[in-house]
Enzyme design. Structure first.
Site, PDB file in Angstrom:
ATOM      1  N   LYS A  42       0.838  -1.207   0.000  1.00 18.55           N
ATOM      2  CA  LYS A  42       0.000   0.000   0.000  1.00 18.55           C
ATOM      3  C   LYS A  42       0.876   1.262   0.000  1.00 18.55           C
ATOM      4  CE  LYS A  42      -3.814  -2.410   2.245  1.00 18.55           C
ATOM      5  NZ  LYS A  42      -4.480  -2.789   3.505  1.00 18.55           N
ATOM      6  N   GLN A  62      -4.306  -1.480   9.785  1.00 12.79           N
ATOM      7  CA  GLN A  62      -4.202  -2.787   9.131  1.00 12.79           C
ATOM      8  C   GLN A  62      -4.783  -3.874  10.030  1.00 12.79           C
ATOM      9  OE1 GLN A  62      -3.102  -3.389   5.891  1.00 12.79           O
ATOM     10  NE2 GLN A  62      -3.922  -5.426   6.314  1.00 12.79           N
ATOM     11  N   ASP A 111     -10.845   3.356   4.548  1.00 17.66           N
ATOM     12  CA  ASP A 111     -11.320   1.984   4.350  1.00 17.66           C
ATOM     13  C   ASP A 111     -12.855   1.921   4.362  1.00 17.66           C
ATOM     14  OD1 ASP A 111      -9.315   0.117   3.820  1.00 17.66           O
ATOM     15  OD2 ASP A 111      -8.625   0.114   5.909  1.00 17.66           O
TER      16      ASP A 111
END
Ligand code: NDP
Length: 293
Positions: free
Chosen positions: A54, A98, A121
């Site tokens: 990422k 994460q 997200d």
């Protein structure tokens, strides 16, 4: 019939090239570089790989990224304090925690603490609620990736029967919401589907999957979608990423299903690259929102 391959790596490359231009324009107009803050707790090897890829992708399109590494045994309050600090920082536009988090940490409390305008997200209840109401702020990354792959691969979804196997909060459920909506940022052809969501308690799964025009597998079990479960001419999207002794495998029996599907995504090189790309897209979108907030 051999299926047309939906090449996620190539499609992600196309979108990243477009994003690079948009990021450069944003920086020129605002004098600010959009920045993603990633939080990585512990040493989970898969999580380390995901965070690395990422951050590399951010760099490729001109976004900034910072990594906050915390030890496996970090107290929950310390993690919450870091998120509060990042929420307040005007240098940070997107926050990524994460997953998975260690068992002593309540993931829901952590994800709820991320400011909704920095929630790239799209896990915050505020953003999930907006998605459910058909007025999303951020599109969730993997479901958005599936939409992009279908759109750019020439597979319309409006009016068609999409069967999703898997009802998780990260993939199945938000994808169903996106497909059910009356419109999408890619146009109404990428929405307005008739959607069936299946799960581990679904009876006669194969009968349902065989009724699909588009079949999306998000199960987490290698090769569990067999050729017998797919009607000839179905477009098949495989979200699954499973580590097996032979390497990465999808949820779909690719070799057999590709002989009868109209379109199919490979694993690796299918949905995965799109997920990361849509995170970049959301980081830029978050920076835009914060400029006007
Ligand atoms: P979850 O484990 O959260 O959800 C799996 C879903 O599959 C559940 O709804 C479960 O049902 C259902 N399921 C399990 N077994 C069966 C079965 N035998 N028949 C029908 N349904 C079943 O997984 P995620 O949604 O997080 O991930 C799914 C897969 O996608 C994983 O392989 C993951 O690694 C991958 N993934 C890939 C991404 C990418 O970028 N390519 C991003 C995110 C995930 P129930 O709810 O009843 O338990």
């Amino acid at each position: 019939m051999t299926a047309t391959l939906l090449d996620g790596t190539a499609i992600a490359g196309e979108i990243r090239a477009e994003l690079s231009d948009e990021v450069a324009e944003f920086i020129e107009n605002n004098g600010v570089t959009p920045c993603l803050a990633a939080i990585l707790v512990g040493q989970n090897p898969a999580s380390q790989v995901y965070v690395r890829s990422k951050r590399k992708a951010c760099e490729q399109v001109g976004l900034e990224s910072v990594l906050h590494r915390l030890p496996e045994d970090v107290p929950q309050d310390d993690l919450l304090a870091l998120i509060t600090r990042l929420n307040r920082s005007s240098d940070v536009h997107g926050i990524l925690v994460q997953l998975p988090l260690p068992p002593h940490i309540q993931a829901a409390r952590i994800l709820d603490a991320v400011h909704p305008l920095k929630d790239v997200d799209a896990f915050h209840p505020d953003n999930v609620g907006r998605l459910a109401q058909g007025r999303p702020r951020f599109l969730p990354c993997t479901p958005h990736g599936v939409l992009q792959i279908l759109h750019r691969g020439g597979v319309p979804v409006a009016g068609r029967h999409v069967v999703i196997v898997g009802r998780s909060d990260i993939v199945g459920k938000p994808l169903a919401l996106l497909l059910l909506a009356k419109d999408s940022p890619l146009g109404p052809q990428s929405a307005n589907a008739t959607v069936t969501v299946c799960h581990s308690r679904t009876s006669d799964l194969a009968q349902i999957t065989r009724s699909a025009d588009i079949l999306v597998a998000a199960v987490g079990q290698p090769h569990c979608i067999t050729a017998e479960m797919v009607r000839p001419g179905t477009a098949v999207v495989d979200v699954g990423v499973n580590r097996t002794p032979e390497g990465l495998a999808g949820d779909v029996d690719f070799a057999a299903v590709r002989e009868l599907a109209s379109h199919i995504t490979p694993v690796p090189g299918g949905v995965g690259p799109l997920t990361v790309t849509m995170l970049l897209h959301n980081t830029l979108a978050a920076a835009r929102l914060q400029m006007v907030a």
